[in-house]
Design a protein around this motif. Structure first.
Motif, PDB file in Angstrom:
ATOM      1  N   GLY A   8       0.615  -1.174   0.023  1.00 36.85           N
ATOM      2  CA  GLY A   8       0.121  -0.040   0.138  1.00 36.85           C
ATOM      3  C   GLY A   8       0.908   1.256   0.017  1.00 36.85           C
ATOM      4  O   GLY A   8       1.851   1.278   0.727  1.00 36.85           O
ATOM      5  N   VAL A   9       0.555   2.245  -0.747  1.00 36.18           N
ATOM      6  CA  VAL A   9       1.176   3.337  -1.073  1.00 36.18           C
ATOM      7  C   VAL A   9       0.283   4.438  -0.918  1.00 36.18           C
ATOM      8  O   VAL A   9      -0.816   4.577  -1.410  1.00 36.18           O
ATOM      9  N   ILE A  10       0.997   5.679  -0.113  1.00 35.59           N
ATOM     10  CA  ILE A  10       0.232   6.854  -0.182  1.00 35.59           C
ATOM     11  C   ILE A  10       1.077   7.865  -1.052  1.00 35.59           C
ATOM     12  O   ILE A  10       2.554   8.016  -0.812  1.00 35.59           O
ATOM     13  N   LEU A  11       0.525   8.801  -1.836  1.00 35.10           N
ATOM     14  CA  LEU A  11       1.245   9.492  -2.569  1.00 35.10           C
ATOM     15  C   LEU A  11       0.868  11.015  -1.892  1.00 35.10           C
ATOM     16  O   LEU A  11      -0.515  11.450  -1.695  1.00 35.10           O
ATOM     17  N   ALA A  12       1.973  11.745  -1.601  1.00 33.67           N
ATOM     18  CA  ALA A  12       1.566  13.252  -1.002  1.00 33.67           C
ATOM     19  C   ALA A  12       2.377  14.271  -1.769  1.00 33.67           C
ATOM     20  O   ALA A  12       3.533  14.198  -1.627  1.00 33.67           O
ATOM     21  N   ASP A  13       1.723  15.052  -2.500  1.00 32.74           N
ATOM     22  CA  ASP A  13       2.209  16.004  -3.355  1.00 32.74           C
ATOM     23  C   ASP A  13       1.096  17.031  -3.698  1.00 32.74           C
ATOM     24  O   ASP A  13      -0.116  16.838  -3.898  1.00 32.74           O
ATOM     25  N   ASP A  14       1.326  18.443  -3.470  1.00 34.04           N
ATOM     26  CA  ASP A  14       0.505  19.489  -3.725  1.00 34.04           C
ATOM     27  C   ASP A  14      -0.143  19.628  -5.319  1.00 34.04           C
ATOM     28  O   ASP A  14      -0.955  20.351  -5.225  1.00 34.04           O
ATOM     29  N   HIS A  15       0.759  18.947  -5.879  1.00 29.87           N
ATOM     30  CA  HIS A  15       0.546  19.211  -7.411  1.00 29.87           C
ATOM     31  C   HIS A  15      -0.287  18.084  -7.974  1.00 29.87           C
ATOM     32  O   HIS A  15       0.157  16.837  -7.891  1.00 29.87           O
ATOM     33  N   THR A  16      -1.590  18.142  -8.443  1.00 27.04           N
ATOM     34  CA  THR A  16      -2.454  16.886  -8.899  1.00 27.04           C
ATOM     35  C   THR A  16      -1.817  16.268  -9.767  1.00 27.04           C
ATOM     36  O   THR A  16      -1.990  15.020  -9.916  1.00 27.04           O
ATOM     37  N   ILE A  17      -1.342  17.015 -10.963  1.00 31.53           N
ATOM     38  CA  ILE A  17      -0.694  16.321 -12.220  1.00 31.53           C
ATOM     39  C   ILE A  17       0.444  15.333 -11.826  1.00 31.53           C
ATOM     40  O   ILE A  17       0.929  14.168 -12.487  1.00 31.53           O
ATOM     41  N   GLY A  21       0.275  11.186 -12.264  1.00 33.61           N
ATOM     42  CA  GLY A  21       1.308  10.786 -13.066  1.00 33.61           C
ATOM     43  C   GLY A  21       2.068   9.574 -12.248  1.00 33.61           C
ATOM     44  O   GLY A  21       2.450   8.326 -12.793  1.00 33.61           O
ATOM     45  N   ILE A  22       2.321   9.915 -10.948  1.00 35.86           N
ATOM     46  CA  ILE A  22       2.857   8.651 -10.085  1.00 35.86           C
ATOM     47  C   ILE A  22       1.993   7.620  -9.870  1.00 35.86           C
ATOM     48  O   ILE A  22       2.585   6.363 -10.178  1.00 35.86           O
ATOM     49  N   ALA A  23       1.049   7.832  -9.734  1.00 35.24           N
ATOM     50  CA  ALA A  23      -0.308   7.045  -9.474  1.00 35.24           C
ATOM     51  C   ALA A  23      -0.234   6.031 -10.905  1.00 35.24           C
ATOM     52  O   ALA A  23      -0.483   4.818 -10.772  1.00 35.24           O
ATOM     53  N   ALA A  24      -0.253   6.626 -11.890  1.00 33.20           N
ATOM     54  CA  ALA A  24      -0.486   5.901 -13.329  1.00 33.20           C
ATOM     55  C   ALA A  24       0.994   4.910 -13.435  1.00 33.20           C
ATOM     56  O   ALA A  24       0.850   3.869 -13.958  1.00 33.20           O
ATOM     57  N   LEU A  25       2.056   5.410 -13.019  1.00 31.47           N
ATOM     58  CA  LEU A  25       3.282   4.957 -12.976  1.00 31.47           C
ATOM     59  C   LEU A  25       3.268   3.426 -12.275  1.00 31.47           C
ATOM     60  O   LEU A  25       3.623   2.510 -12.584  1.00 31.47           O
ATOM     61  N   LEU A  26       2.762   3.616 -10.820  1.00 31.96           N
ATOM     62  CA  LEU A  26       2.702   2.536 -10.027  1.00 31.96           C
ATOM     63  C   LEU A  26       1.764   1.619 -10.286  1.00 31.96           C
ATOM     64  O   LEU A  26       1.656   0.445  -9.963  1.00 31.96           O
ATOM     65  N   ALA A  27       0.594   1.846 -11.262  1.00 30.82           N
ATOM     66  CA  ALA A  27      -0.462   1.172 -11.545  1.00 30.82           C
ATOM     67  C   ALA A  27      -0.187  -0.016 -12.704  1.00 30.82           C
ATOM     68  O   ALA A  27      -0.579  -1.048 -12.392  1.00 30.82           O
ATOM     69  N   LEU A  32       2.374  -3.104  -6.150  1.00 33.22           N
ATOM     70  CA  LEU A  32       1.917  -1.857  -5.456  1.00 33.22           C
ATOM     71  C   LEU A  32       0.350  -1.436  -5.680  1.00 33.22           C
ATOM     72  O   LEU A  32       0.023  -1.639  -6.947  1.00 33.22           O
ATOM     73  N   THR A  33       0.169  -0.734  -4.956  1.00 26.10           N
ATOM     74  CA  THR A  33      -1.361  -0.302  -5.049  1.00 26.10           C
ATOM     75  C   THR A  33      -1.507   1.157  -4.284  1.00 26.10           C
ATOM     76  O   THR A  33      -1.022   1.278  -3.023  1.00 26.10           O
ATOM     77  N   LEU A 108      15.028  12.516  -6.855  1.00 19.45           N
ATOM     78  CA  LEU A 108      14.624  13.773  -7.533  1.00 19.45           C
ATOM     79  C   LEU A 108      13.707  13.540  -8.779  1.00 19.45           C
ATOM     80  O   LEU A 108      13.718  12.707  -9.186  1.00 19.45           O
ATOM     81  N   LYS A 109      12.873  14.652  -8.622  1.00 20.24           N
ATOM     82  CA  LYS A 109      11.739  14.515  -9.561  1.00 20.24           C
ATOM     83  C   LYS A 109      12.013  14.497 -11.152  1.00 20.24           C
ATOM     84  O   LYS A 109      11.349  14.069 -11.847  1.00 20.24           O
ATOM     85  N   ASP A 110      13.486  14.971 -11.299  1.00 18.28           N
ATOM     86  CA  ASP A 110      13.941  14.864 -12.803  1.00 18.28           C
ATOM     87  C   ASP A 110      14.718  13.568 -12.860  1.00 18.28           C
ATOM     88  O   ASP A 110      15.121  13.330 -13.990  1.00 18.28           O
ATOM     89  N   GLY A 111      14.590  12.708 -11.843  1.00 24.95           N
ATOM     90  CA  GLY A 111      15.231  11.465 -12.158  1.00 24.95           C
ATOM     91  C   GLY A 111      14.367  10.481 -12.987  1.00 24.95           C
ATOM     92  O   GLY A 111      13.293  10.637 -13.300  1.00 24.95           O
ATOM     93  N   PRO A 112      14.762   9.348 -13.241  1.00 25.54           N
ATOM     94  CA  PRO A 112      14.203   8.330 -13.926  1.00 25.54           C
ATOM     95  C   PRO A 112      13.077   7.563 -13.089  1.00 25.54           C
ATOM     96  O   PRO A 112      13.095   7.478 -11.976  1.00 25.54           O
ATOM     97  N   ALA A 113      11.894   7.457 -13.961  1.00 29.19           N
ATOM     98  CA  ALA A 113      10.782   6.864 -13.110  1.00 29.19           C
ATOM     99  C   ALA A 113      11.092   5.464 -12.437  1.00 29.19           C
ATOM    100  O   ALA A 113      10.590   5.088 -11.283  1.00 29.19           O
ATOM    101  N   ARG A 114      11.896   4.752 -13.001  1.00 26.47           N
ATOM    102  CA  ARG A 114      12.300   3.364 -12.478  1.00 26.47           C
ATOM    103  C   ARG A 114      12.988   3.580 -11.074  1.00 26.47           C
ATOM    104  O   ARG A 114      12.515   2.690 -10.311  1.00 26.47           O
ATOM    105  N   HIS A 115      13.656   4.673 -10.810  1.00 25.86           N
ATOM    106  CA  HIS A 115      14.303   4.784  -9.478  1.00 25.86           C
ATOM    107  C   HIS A 115      12.975   4.822  -8.503  1.00 25.86           C
ATOM    108  O   HIS A 115      13.222   4.192  -7.451  1.00 25.86           O
ATOM    109  N   LEU A 116      11.941   5.373  -8.624  1.00 24.97           N
ATOM    110  CA  LEU A 116      10.927   5.470  -7.692  1.00 24.97           C
ATOM    111  C   LEU A 116      10.273   4.186  -7.563  1.00 24.97           C
ATOM    112  O   LEU A 116       9.925   3.520  -6.368  1.00 24.97           O
TER     113      LEU A 116
END
Length: 118
Positions: A8-17, A21-27, A32-33, A108-116
């Motif tokens: 289970g993952v919680i995403l916390a960011d003040d920017h909806t987009i 985007g992270i939710a789509a990546l994790l889906a 992961l959920t 870092l937000k500008d890093g590769p998605a795979r790192h997350l």
């Protein structure tokens, strides 16, 4: 894989987009959920306390409660939660402080998605 066995993952960011985007990546990850999304630090803290996620992906610069304070408080309630800071800041003092107060990773937000995902 059943939802009971997913992380289970919680995403916390003040920017909806960013959250979307992270939710789509994790889906795309079968183990992961996303169980919650928070737009400010207070919401993030409430969700961490109530939903007891295994992982939190957290921005530091959040309204109402800064991410560093979210980490400090979350550690008191749920020491097992894994907290990954996702930030634009490259300031080594901020990175060191986030890790000192209990973050498990600083990405870092500008890093590769795979790192997350990893």
């Amino acid at each position: 894989m059943s939802d009971e066995r997913k992380i289970g993952v919680i995403l916390a960011d003040d920017h909806t987009i960013v959250r979307e985007g992270i939710a789509a990546l994790l889906a795309a990850e079968e183990d992961l959920t996303v169980i919650g999304e928070a737009a400010d630090g207070n919401q993030a803290l409430e969700m961490i306390r109530e939903l007891r996620p295994e992982v939190v992906v957290l921005d530091l610069n959040m309204p109402k409660l800064h991410g560093l304070e979210v980490i400090r408080r979350a550690r008191k309630w749920n020491p097992q939660v894994r907290i990954a800071v996702l930030s634009i800041s490259r300031d080594q003092k901020i990175v060191a402080e986030a890790l000192r107060v209990g973050a498990n990773a600083f990405l870092l937000k500008d890093g590769p998605a795979r790192h997350l995902v990893d």
